[in-house]
Design an enzyme around this catalytic site. Structure first.
Site, mmCIF file in Angstrom:
data_model
loop_
_atom_site.group_PDB
_atom_site.id
_atom_site.type_symbol
_atom_site.label_atom_id
_atom_site.label_comp_id
_atom_site.label_asym_id
_atom_site.label_seq_id
_atom_site.Cartn_x
_atom_site.Cartn_y
_atom_site.Cartn_z
ATOM 1 N N ASP A 11 33.503 36.351 50.510
ATOM 2 C CA ASP A 11 32.615 36.531 49.350
ATOM 3 C C ASP A 11 31.793 35.244 49.239
ATOM 4 O O ASP A 11 32.094 34.242 49.893
ATOM 5 C CB ASP A 11 33.460 36.746 48.075
ATOM 6 N N SER A 12 30.792 35.272 48.370
ATOM 7 C CA SER A 12 30.012 34.062 48.105
ATOM 8 C C SER A 12 30.893 32.965 47.506
ATOM 9 O O SER A 12 30.581 31.785 47.616
ATOM 10 C CB SER A 12 28.905 34.384 47.107
ATOM 11 N N CYS A 74 32.049 41.548 48.511
ATOM 12 C CA CYS A 74 30.873 41.094 47.772
ATOM 13 C C CYS A 74 29.836 42.207 47.812
ATOM 14 O O CYS A 74 29.400 42.615 48.893
ATOM 15 C CB CYS A 74 30.335 39.834 48.454
ATOM 16 N N GLU A 153 33.167 30.743 38.639
ATOM 17 C CA GLU A 153 33.532 29.847 39.751
ATOM 18 C C GLU A 153 34.222 28.580 39.276
ATOM 19 O O GLU A 153 34.999 27.974 39.998
ATOM 20 C CB GLU A 153 32.280 29.463 40.554
ATOM 21 N N CYS A 185 29.911 43.627 40.636
ATOM 22 C CA CYS A 185 30.010 42.341 41.334
ATOM 23 C C CYS A 185 31.488 41.978 41.307
ATOM 24 O O CYS A 185 32.148 42.144 40.278
ATOM 25 C CB CYS A 185 29.190 41.283 40.596
ATOM 26 N N HIS A 187 33.020 39.307 41.131
ATOM 27 C CA HIS A 187 33.435 38.272 40.175
ATOM 28 C C HIS A 187 33.816 38.870 38.813
ATOM 29 O O HIS A 187 34.643 38.314 38.102
ATOM 30 C CB HIS A 187 32.306 37.262 39.954
HETATM 31 N N1 DGL Z 1 30.722 38.416 44.116
HETATM 32 C C1 DGL Z 1 29.472 38.829 44.595
HETATM 33 C C2 DGL Z 1 29.157 40.285 44.395
HETATM 34 O O1 DGL Z 1 30.051 41.103 44.416
HETATM 35 C C3 DGL Z 1 28.292 37.901 44.523
HETATM 36 C C4 DGL Z 1 28.115 37.039 43.343
HETATM 37 C C5 DGL Z 1 27.062 36.001 43.619
HETATM 38 O O2 DGL Z 1 27.371 35.104 44.418
HETATM 39 O O3 DGL Z 1 25.961 36.085 43.077
HETATM 40 O O4 DGL Z 1 28.029 40.674 44.243
#
Ligand code: DGL
Length: 264
Positions: A11-12, A74, A153, A185, A187
């Site tokens: 993931d990011s 992600c 984060e 997302c 997150h």
């Molecule tokens: N967790 C990621 C997603 O599912 C990306 C969040 C990000 O880095 O902007 O989209």
């Protein structure tokens, strides 16, 4: 391919840990290697070209470990890069993820659905195609959430700042009458308790982590790649400050883990 090999997940940043939990729950003996591209988070504000380049590099790193499957944990990276990843490695099992539009359409009594996701996901051609395919008969209200990933984060899962930001993003969806909200997302499930406290009890929150774990289980099963009983070994890498990431990770993952430097 060795069925005892690990599963690679990236993931990011640490959002994909929400998916990792579902994978561990469903596949408790699988070893996991997780990469957080923390030096470049948020992907949601990066160009698609940049995300493709990072996703290719991280996938090459994971496949060299080697891993037996790749999970793009992600939504933003899936939207930008999963096609390129599958073209580059056609033999590899690659599981991507996208906002749970189809389940939300089925679940919503009013046919008014809100989608919380990154700017990158919401402007992608993949997301437009998803809406066209499954949501042509319902009302969909989309809401990008800039700044939210950065707070998550740093481990701010329930601080006044996160509450204020999230509340501002949810408000327009509730005003529009949405009864089903998609957490588009990876997150966002990490702030699910906070989100739950901001919406009336009839509003449903839907994410894709569990479905991704189930799909992974099915595909590994079909290919005879489910691991035999073993003590799983987990490994975490980050392109960012490994000490900071380890600190946040400690609040997200049950066993304390060192975080290794990704090196690129
Ligand atoms: N967790 C990621 C997603 O599912 C990306 C969040 C990000 O880095 O902007 O989209």
């Amino acid at each position: 391919m060795n069925k005892q090999a690990a599963i690679g997940v990236f993931d990011s940043g640490l959002g994909g840990i929400s998916v990792l939990h579902e994978i561990r729950r469903l596949l408790p003996v699988e070893s996991l290697i997780y990469v957080a591209d923390s030096a470049h988070v948020p992907y949601g504000e990066q160009t698609a070209e940049f995300i493709v380049q990072r996703s290719l590099a991280i996938s090459a790193f994971l496949l060299a470990q080697p891993v037996k499957a790749l999970v793009v944990a992600c939504n933003t990276a899936t939207a930008a890069a999963v096609t390129e990843l599958r073209q580059r490695w056609p033999q590899v099992l690659i599981i991507g993820m996208e906002p749970a539009v189809k389940p939300a359409v089925q679940a919503s009594p009013s046919g008014k659905i809100g989608v919380l996701a990154t700017t990158g996901t919401l402007r992608s051609a993949r997301f437009a195609a998803l809406l066209e395919r499954f949501a042509s008969d319902v009302q969909v209200v989309t809401q990008p959430c800039p700044g939210l990933v950065e707070l998550i984060e740093t481990g701010q899962l329930n601080t006044p700042a996160t509450r204020a930001l999230l509340s501002g993003y949810v408000e327009p969806l509730l005003t529009a009458g949405c009864d089903t909200l998609i957490l588009g997302c990876t997150h966002y499930p990490l702030v699910r308790p906070l989100l739950q406290s901001l919406v009336p009890s009839h509003v449903q929150l839907i994410d894709t982590g569990e479905a991704v774990a189930r799909r992974l289980q099915n595909e590994l099963g079909k290919q005879g790649l489910l691991a035999d009983s073993q003590l799983p070994v987990d490994c975490f890498y980050s392109s960012g400050d490994v000490h900071k990431i380890a600190k946040t990770l400690a609040s997200l993952w049950p066993t304390p883990q060192p975080v290794l430097a990704l090196g690129f």
